[in-house]
Structures are given as C-alpha cells and as structure tokens.
Design a protein around this motif. Structure first.
Motif: not given
Length: 246
Positions: A50, A107-111, A171-174
């Motif tokens: 993270t 950022m926002y790249s969990n996929d 988690n790369w969203d938060d």
C-alpha cells in the motif's frame, strides 16, 4: 493509470508508449534473431503493498549470429495495466528496469492484479529482429498478511484452545489492508523441539477475513495459520504462537 519506467512516463488506462515500440500484434520477425529466455524479478512474483515503492527488472536473453543491438520491453496485464521500458544490452543479455509506486501508479487499480505478460522487441546488429507478444509471464500481486493468536495461554492438558487469525491483502482503492474473504487457510502445529509444522485442519475465512477454530491441547508447541496464495495474492504465513500446555 500511470506507470513510471526508467525512460518514460506512461499515462492513462489505455496508455501509449513514448518509445518507438510497434503496436501489439502477432509474433513476428526477420532473420535468425531469437529470444531464448525471459526472467522477471529474479523469477519471483511482483508483490506490491500500500505504500512502499516496488522496483524490479526484466532480463531477456536473445541470440543472433551478428550479435544483439538492443531491445525494448513492455509489460501488459489485466485491467489494461501497461508498463514500458527500453532495455540496456550487454552481449546477449538485455535488462529493463521498472518502478511501481502504489499511491501514484495503482490508485483504483485492484483489477491489475493477476497474470501479466512480457512483450519484447529485439534488434540484431545485422538488421534482423524478432517480436514476441508473450515472451514471458509473471504474477503481479496485492501484498498479503496473516496473523494468529492461540488462547488461553497457558492451557491445561486436554483443554480447548481457540485459534483466531486475520488474512488480509492490500487494497489499491484506499491503500489499506482489507480482509481476504472465503479463502482456505491451513492451521498448522509444531511441537516444541521440532522444526517441522504439520497441518491440523483447513479453516475458511469469513466475510471479514477472520479465522476461528478450536483444537484440543496435548503438548507444548507453536500454532500458526498458513495461506497458500492465489493468482492475485501471494502466500502468507503467520509467525508461530507458542502455547504452554500444563
């Protein structure tokens, strides 16, 4: 998405390289140039958490009767993940360096977690070349953590131990660690004086990533949870929690 490389900054979910790399196409080439080996991150999965910046290299070995002139390497993954770098070549070996800063690039790249492929273009000194769309592959993963706690400590011989734990992953969203749900995790035990763990049972994480089970205490030793990993998440094993049986 913005993936920084040693020579270019790549911006956008469907990024275009700043280098003169041809668009993705079927494998091709001219002459006798061939790629013989590709190694990513020393043969290990690329694991990103993270906050810490991850640096890794891709090493490519190629051959041609005239010698190798240069190479350009691209990495392509799920969710339109893309990185690109011009390699530095010495003899038949070419190496490209990559840097991933999770807070800048993911950022926002969990996929993006999963199987990535190495695309390579290699030029020989006599004008021959080779292009391979999938010259190699590797796993690009979200870092994981595993905890354990066995209680009560100490415990009476034949008494019941409750072993809890938490399996989480980046988690790369938060940029926090969240529980990894519905995952099988092995509960293992190592007797005092032994160096080997054995699996007692398999426990599945709940909707928060928590683990909880009970066992009968018979001898002193160490308890731990061990997660085998998935394509998007590396294996994680907790340090053994010692329990004194009296």
């Amino acid at each position: 998405m913005r993936m920084r490389t040693s020579v270019a900054v790549v911006t956008g979910a469907l990024a275009l390289s700043a280098l003169a790399v041809p668009a993705a196409q079927a494998d091709g080439g001219y002459g006798d140039t061939a790629i013989t080996k590709v190694t990513v991150n020393g043969g290990k999965n690329v694991v990103v958490g993270t906050s810490l910046v991850k640096k890794f290299t891709v090493t490519l070995t190629a051959k041609d009767d005239s010698g190798i002139e240069g190479a350009e390497i691209s990495l392509n993954g799920p969710g339109f993940g893309f990185m690109n770098s011009k390699a530095s070549c010495s003899g038949s070996t070419c190496t490209a360096s990559f840097t991933v800063d999770p807070k800048t690039d993911l950022m926002y790249s969990n996929d993006y977690a999963g199987t990535w492929y190495v695309e390579a273009w290699v030029d020989a000194k006599d004008g021959d070349y080779v292009w391979k769309e999938k010259a190699g592959s590797f796993k690009f993963q979200r870092a994981s953590r595993q905890t354990v706690n066995a209680s009560p400590e100490p415990v009476k011989k034949g008494g019941t131990l409750t072993v809890t734990g938490w399996l989480s992953r980046a988690n790369w969203d938060d940029f926090k660690y969240h529980g990894y749900t519905v995952q099988p995790v092995k509960l293992q035990f190592r007797k005092k004086g032994s160096s080997t763990y054995s699996t007692v049972k398999t426990v599945t994480t709940n909707s928060k990533g928590d683990l909880k089970t009970t066992v009968k205490a018979s001898v002193d030793g160490y308890w731990r949870y061990s997660f085998a990993g998935t394509s998007t998440t590396p294996a994680a094993t907790a340090a053994g929690d010692y329990v004194d049986v009296r």
